[in-house]
Design a protein around this motif. Sequence first.
Motif: not given
Lengths: 390, 295
Positions: B56-62
């Motif tokens: 979920l790293e992309n979501y954290a980035l978002l």
Amino acid sequence: MTDNNNKRIRLEGVSKVWRDVPAVDQASFEVMPGEFVILLGPSGCGKSTTLRMIAGLERVSAGRIHIGEREVTSMPPGDRGISMVFQSYALFPHLNVADNIVFGLRSRKVPKPERQVRLDKVARLVGLENYLDRKPAQLSGGQRQRVALARAIISEHPICLMDEPLSNLDARLRGEMRREIKSLQQRLGMTVIYVTHDQVEAMSMGDRVILMQDGRIVQDGTPGDLYNHPATAFAASFIGSPAMNLVPLVASRDGAAIEGEPRCAIAPHRAAGCQLGIRPEDIHIEPAEAAGVPAEVLDEEYLGADTIIRLRVGKQELRARLPGVMSLSGERSCRLQWTPKAAHFFASEDGRRLDLQGYDFAAARGCDSREDEAQTSTAHDGNYPPGVNR
Amino acid sequence: MAKRTSDRRMQVYGALLLLPAAVLLGTFAYLPTVATLINSLFLPGFRGSPPEFVGLENYALLIEDRTFWKVARNNLIYALGTIPTAIALALGMALFVNGRLPGRGLVRMAYFTPTILPMIAAANIWMFFYAPQIGLFNNLLGALGVTGPNWLGDPSVALTSVIAMAVWKEAGFFMIFYLAALQSIPPELEEAANLEGTSRWSFFWRVTFPLLMPTTLFVLINALINAVRVVDHLFILTKGGPNNATNLLLYYVYENAFSFFDRTYAATITVIILLVLAVVATVKFTVLDRRTHYQ
């Protein structure tokens, strides 16, 4: 009388013209308080347009409309003090029965407690107490009709206009609703103008019937008047089932006779060229050797209570209605009789009623080709039994 | 026994009838959705190396991405600005051209014209309206002695300008639905109401508007989807600028995928958009459907 004044409707020379085509042409009539008046006519005769002009839904091209003492010709519909029942019922599909009925009361800002009281009363009157929560889509045709009626009644307007309210119902329900509407009208003392093309409705419900044809009023009278003294050939043919027989008369030696059957003169010479009208139930069928108009039986149609017999007289076809089962099988030729009172005469060019009296040919054995008897019938001219002459 | 076989045959028959649509939907709607969802869990691989699974790293980035939040906020304002205005305007126009009116056909066509124009063409026309020096609006304002704003260049005005254009484009389309619905309302209803002295205003709110609810619901869902889906005009008018003042979610997805070549991040934003749309549509249908009368 002052109390009843707002129930009177008067039309003076009211016309409606659509692009130079008159739909209603100089209609004038008056409806008295508490009267049940029928506007009768075939489709396209202007009866619905007349009703819609009284309601204010259609603009009047010429003439004036009075309700009570007020001239309402250019008044908006809501100020005229009338309610209306539409052919399609015009119920609001998203509102339940109760809301449909009190719709107008809400528009007129009647306070809620009073609305409830009037709703209860009217719902009981038309038998809808158990359906108040339903939507119109969940009701049968007859129940929708009752909602439409209830909506018209609850407004307590003295005048109710009805535009073919029963034409979407089946035959059995129609008879039931006919009686119900009539008794409601009498109980509430409403003035009703009722549009229909159904002569049975007109005859059974109306205190008075106004017959229209091509935008004009043909006859305005009681159902009895229309039946017994039709003002025109059209009126004669429109009322009664089967319709009145209409046959052309031609000159013969002894008087006017049915075209193609010169042996039996049935009216004075003046009637030649006119049309004879005779109701099917006024024709009596006698054996071939009796007096009367010679005729030939074509076929018969048994309807239960009575039998319709198709007959040929000369070149013309007549229909007779006889009570019960009337089998004439085998007997092809017969004689027809009717009383002078039963014969109606109409001018052939405009169909207007003529004040003529037919011969009492049945009393004499006068209708034959034989010389001596033909002379007997000539002697009958102007020699009617007392009381028949008008 | 024979009955069961025939039942099964009927089921196979039904399944076969559904197959073409199912295949099309599967390949072009559901498969890409699943692929997008999977993509959003990876980081793009550089110089031929395979994409790296990051959970979920992309979501954290978002969540950390301030541009994303600005764009999302823009899109919310855009939706709130276009949907109610376009619907109210569409309903008003439909009521107007449904009445007796000389040259009714012409007026109807005029209202519908923006809809048949491609969005790009419409945007080009509005580009000319909005141009700071030679533009129609500023010329008109200049004639009145007012100095007009830089419609598309000023960050505080630009989004409103884009909204105005979108409303102009959409209202005519929604009008057609309202017009069709209005024409299915029997005229006797209004006559019956008139006989009771119901005012036009009261009739509209008590009868017309409730009867138009199914259409309103339909138009509402469509308008919402359009608010997120249609960004063609941004390519012509502002390209999301100035300083992301007019950037919308889908345009931001496009920028990430094709300008910054960060496809997995674009997929992450897409998943969020899908999620939000699904939730809003579900809420609308469940809440509004219960109050809607279908004929």
